[in-house]
Scaffold this active site. Sequence first.
Site, PDB file in Angstrom:
ATOM      1  N   ASP A  47       1.779  -5.223   6.190  1.00  0.00           N
ATOM      2  CA  ASP A  47       1.370  -4.961   7.570  1.00  0.00           C
ATOM      3  C   ASP A  47       2.025  -3.666   8.037  1.00  0.00           C
ATOM      4  O   ASP A  47       2.691  -2.970   7.270  1.00  0.00           O
ATOM      5  CB  ASP A  47       1.708  -6.147   8.459  1.00  0.00           C
ATOM      6  CG  ASP A  47       3.189  -6.477   8.455  1.00  0.00           C
ATOM      7  OD1 ASP A  47       3.972  -5.695   7.899  1.00  0.00           O
ATOM      8  OD2 ASP A  47       3.570  -7.526   9.007  1.00  0.00           O
ATOM      9  N   LYS A  48       1.851  -3.311   9.307  1.00  0.00           N
ATOM     10  CA  LYS A  48       2.337  -2.020   9.763  1.00  0.00           C
ATOM     11  C   LYS A  48       3.860  -1.940   9.855  1.00  0.00           C
ATOM     12  O   LYS A  48       4.416  -0.876   9.957  1.00  0.00           O
ATOM     13  CB  LYS A  48       1.700  -1.619  11.075  1.00  0.00           C
ATOM     14  CG  LYS A  48       1.894  -2.566  12.206  1.00  0.00           C
ATOM     15  CD  LYS A  48       1.105  -2.065  13.400  1.00  0.00           C
ATOM     16  CE  LYS A  48       1.196  -3.074  14.532  1.00  0.00           C
ATOM     17  NZ  LYS A  48       0.499  -2.646  15.685  1.00  0.00           N
ATOM     18  N   THR A  49       4.562  -3.094   9.757  1.00  0.00           N
ATOM     19  CA  THR A  49       6.027  -3.057   9.745  1.00  0.00           C
ATOM     20  C   THR A  49       6.548  -2.862   8.326  1.00  0.00           C
ATOM     21  O   THR A  49       7.738  -2.664   8.136  1.00  0.00           O
ATOM     22  CB  THR A  49       6.614  -4.354  10.330  1.00  0.00           C
ATOM     23  OG1 THR A  49       6.217  -5.464   9.497  1.00  0.00           O
ATOM     24  CG2 THR A  49       6.158  -4.560  11.755  1.00  0.00           C
TER      25      THR A  49
END
Length: 138
Positions: free
Chosen positions: A129-131
């Site tokens: 994911d974007k993290t």
Amino acid sequence: SSVDRIVDKCLLILFSFQAALCLFGGFASDLWTSANWETKGYLMMVDVHPETVGDHFLFVGEAYLTFLVLVDILIPISLYVSMEVVKFAQSYWINWDRNMYDPTSNTPAHSRTSNLNEELGQVSIILSDKTGTLTLDA
């Protein structure tokens, strides 16, 4: 591993082919011997002429085993041994590879199984994911 499954499927195909080849050879030998019993002198020297149906089955079974001994080289038994030796050697190459050393954690590569090199090559997609958290593609 996937390589073992592929080799097992190939060997199953080879076993089936070998059994069919030996069965064909047994029946062909029985037919040829029955047809040439009178004309071939060397067949009359040995009592191999099947006369009843039971004798034919015994003759085909004996010929099947004879052909099985003749074509047993189709099955590469040493293939499994060779694969395990190569996997074992490759696990040592992974341990000795200086490019697989992580200087930040001071950790060298350590292969605890001989199948590690096969499993490393099977990773095709890594999702995150974007993290940056890795997620399971299920």
